[in-house]
Enzyme design. Structure first.
Site, PDB file in Angstrom:
ATOM      1  N   ASN A 170       0.803  -1.236   0.000  1.00  0.00           N
ATOM      2  CA  ASN A 170       0.000   0.000   0.000  1.00  0.00           C
ATOM      3  C   ASN A 170       0.825   1.270   0.000  1.00  0.00           C
ATOM      4  O   ASN A 170       0.334   2.346  -0.309  1.00  0.00           O
ATOM      5  CB  ASN A 170      -0.977  -0.019   1.165  1.00  0.00           C
ATOM      6  CG  ASN A 170      -0.279  -0.054   2.498  1.00  0.00           C
ATOM      7  OD1 ASN A 170       0.870  -0.446   2.595  1.00  0.00           O
ATOM      8  ND2 ASN A 170      -0.973   0.379   3.540  1.00  0.00           N
ATOM      9  N   GLU A 265       5.982  -3.350  11.518  1.00  0.00           N
ATOM     10  CA  GLU A 265       4.709  -2.617  11.592  1.00  0.00           C
ATOM     11  C   GLU A 265       3.684  -3.470  10.881  1.00  0.00           C
ATOM     12  O   GLU A 265       3.787  -3.692   9.685  1.00  0.00           O
ATOM     13  CB  GLU A 265       4.840  -1.248  10.947  1.00  0.00           C
ATOM     14  CG  GLU A 265       3.608  -0.392  11.157  1.00  0.00           C
ATOM     15  CD  GLU A 265       2.962   0.045   9.868  1.00  0.00           C
ATOM     16  OE1 GLU A 265       3.707   0.490   8.988  1.00  0.00           O
ATOM     17  OE2 GLU A 265       1.737  -0.073   9.747  1.00  0.00           O
ATOM     18  N   CYS A 297      -3.143   0.786   7.124  1.00  0.00           N
ATOM     19  CA  CYS A 297      -3.218   0.120   8.434  1.00  0.00           C
ATOM     20  C   CYS A 297      -3.718   1.100   9.477  1.00  0.00           C
ATOM     21  O   CYS A 297      -4.242   0.715  10.509  1.00  0.00           O
ATOM     22  CB  CYS A 297      -1.858  -0.419   8.825  1.00  0.00           C
ATOM     23  SG  CYS A 297      -0.708   0.882   9.110  1.00  0.00           S
TER      24      CYS A 297
END
Ligand SMILES: NC(=O)C1=CN([C@@H]2O[C@H](COP(=O)(O)OP(=O)(O)OC[C@H]3O[C@@H](n4cnc5c(N)ncnc54)[C@H](OP(=O)(O)O)[C@@H]3O)[C@@H](O)[C@H]2O)C=CC1
Ligand SMILES: O=C(O)[C@H](O)COP(=O)(O)O
Length: 495
Positions: A170, A265, A297
């Site tokens: 992303n 992450e 996220c």
């Protein structure tokens, strides 16, 4: 300039993008390629090399060697090269953003923003690195009971060695440079394994570092499916640090990795708690901005609203959802296709489960290929999967709560702990709620967000290990070295 043309034509061979090793663009001996499917057309858009384990070994050997001489490069010189790379990155924002549009269906405007933000991150990192790595600590022995001033301890931050960077689809450029720049300014070498969806944007970004003139072998980029080449990379003995962003894969990697620092992450189920005194227009705007702004996220993933204001809030959110544009990323639509068919199927599964269990659909569920129309689910209950799982798409559950404690309980019962947000006009309540929420970051009166990129960014529980953000990333990619000078007898300055 278009992708793969002009100065960028060096990175492509026919219709297959090369991988980058020893300062050169190369064709893999595997004879195999990986197709990148355009999420909008669902047709093959690009192809990249499927690198072999032998090629990974060679990359690692070069990386180790290059790191030794890079560690002897003055900080100002490292920073100078990073500033150059940042400028070249921004200069090539159009072809790189074109790849983001085609590989991950990122809206064209957001794609440009990602590249510019990445250039800014690299430059800020260069400056920050010169500051924090340009100073160490000087400790005196007599500050500890029982000691005379006979020892001087000099400490500094030193490189870890070879850093393996694995960013997600992303943000294949921004979450790559958020690992590359800190690694390099700290004196490390860098091996990048880009996401398959986003690999070509990443390769174009790597070429900007190549054009900046970094030493050969210092930066490498190995392409290939994570499921095929990933374990060989993450378990490679030459790797001294792994910086990973993505999903549960990170948990698996952390169990396989050796004794090296990990920066992870991972996913999130960012909760948005709405109190009775909240500014509901502000909250509604942030819920729509946070919940329907792409595959992030840090998106708002569950709304926990006090029952007494829930009807009014849901009405305001639905009014804003109705104004969202849905369609291809080329038209800068707010809602564009999700990254893969499997991702769309996963989201559909959550929607079906919610329907079967009685959620209230504020819009009709609509899907065309990978394109899913924005959907707000009201009266969601904890027995529904959507209350806990991360759709990573434009579907948002609303859970009505009768107390703040109920909202905090739901947030803390999640396996995730990335970010959260709370809307209230009472700052004292906001601080108490932020302190009670088990999340790495809590936003007060705004949607969750990683940026600006110099802020610390970390996930608790299954949302991550360690902390990102430029300063913390630089520190995570260094070790501490102490040198102690022992004096023959105590020596005190007389002042
Ligand atoms: N925290 C965040 O910012 C993000 C979280 N996510 C979460 O992850 C979910 C899945 O997204 P996805 O992108 O598939 O995430 P993955 O975790 O599968 O992929 C993230 C990165 O890891 C690579 N990878 C995959 N398998 C391995 C392996 N065994 N060893 C080493 N690297 C590997 C991927 O490469 P490849 O692409 O070739 O598989 C990609 O570069 C999302 O639905 C979302 O929940 C996703 C993106 C960002
Ligand atoms: O991994 C993600 O999705 C990003 O860290 C989110 O970044 P953003 O909050 O700046 O979109």
């Amino acid at each position: 300039m278009e992708a793969g043309t002009g100065v960028l034509s060096e990175i492509i061979d026919g219709d297959v993008y090369k991988y980058y090793s020893e300062g050169e663009w190369k064709v893999s001996n595997s004879g195999k390629t990986v197709s990148i499917i355009n999420p909008t057309t669902r047709k093959t858009q690009y192809k990249v090399q499927a690198c072999t384990q032998e090629e990974v070994n060679s990359v690692m050997e070069c990386s180790k060697k290059a790191q030794k001489s890079w560690a002897k490069t003055p900080l100002w010189k490292r920073a100078e090269l990073l500033h150059k790379a940042a400028a070249i990155l921004k200069e090539h924002k159009n072809p790189i953003s074109e790849c983001l549009v085609k590989e991950i269906a990122k809206p064209a405007k957001d794609a440009i923003t990602e590249v510019v933000r990445s250039g800014d991150l690299v430059s800020y990192c260069a400056e920050e690195g010169v500051r924090i790595l340009g100073e160490g600590k000087f400790l005196l022995s007599d500050s500890f009971p029982g000691n005379e001033r006979t020892k001087y301890c000099l400490t500094s931050k030193i490189p870890v060695g070879v850093v393996l960077a694995i960013p997600p689809f992303n943000y294949p450029v921004n979450l790559a440079v958020s690992k590359i720049a800190p690694a390099l300014i700290a004196g490390n070498s860098l091996v990048l394994k880009p996401p398959t969806q986003g690999a070509v944007a990443a390769l174009h970004m790597v070429h900007c570092f190549h054009l900046a003139g970094f030493p050969k072998g210092l930066i490498s980029c190995v392409t290939g499916k994570g499921s095929e080449i990933g374990d060989f990379l993450t378990m490679h003995p030459a790797v001294n640090c792994i910086s990973f962003t993505g999903g549960d894969t990170g948990i698996t990697i952390s169990k396989k990795a050796s004794m090296i620092p990990l920066q992870m992450e991972l996913g999130g189920k960012d909760a948005c708690i709405i109190l009775e005194d909240a500014d509901l227009d502000l909250a509604a705007s942030n819920i729509v901005k946070g919940g329907f702004s792409g595959q992030r996220c840090t998106a708002v993933k569950v709304v926990l609203v006090m029952e007494s204001v829930a009807d009014e809030l849901v009405k305001k959110v639905n009014e804003k959802i109705a104004k969202l544009t849905v369609g291809p990323p080329e038209d800068d639509c707010d809602i564009t296709p999700v990254v893969t068919e499997s991702s769309a199927n996963f989201i559909e599964g959550l929607v079906t489960d919610a329907k079967q269990k009685g959620a209230m659909f504020c819009q009709v569920y609509k899907r065309e290929g990978n394109l899913i129309w924005p959907l707000l689910l009201d009266n969601v209950r904890p027995d529904m999967r959507i209350a806990w799982e991360e759709p990573f798409g434009p579907v948002l559950p609303v859970i009505r709560i009768s107390s703040v404690e109920e909202g905090i309980h739901h947030c803390n019962a999640s396996n995730f702990g990335l970010q959260g947000c709370v809307f209230t006009r009472d700052i004292n309540k906001a601080i108490l709620i932020s302190d009670a929420m088990e999340a790495g970051t809590v936003q007060i009166n705004s949607a969750p967000a990683r940026g600006p990129d110099h802020f610390p960014f970390q996930g608790l529980k299954d949302s991550g290990i360690g902390s990102q953000g430029i300063t913390n990333s630089i520190s995570m990619m260094t070790k501490i070295k102490s040198t102690v000078i022992n004096l023959p007898s105590p020596s005190y300055t007389m002042g």
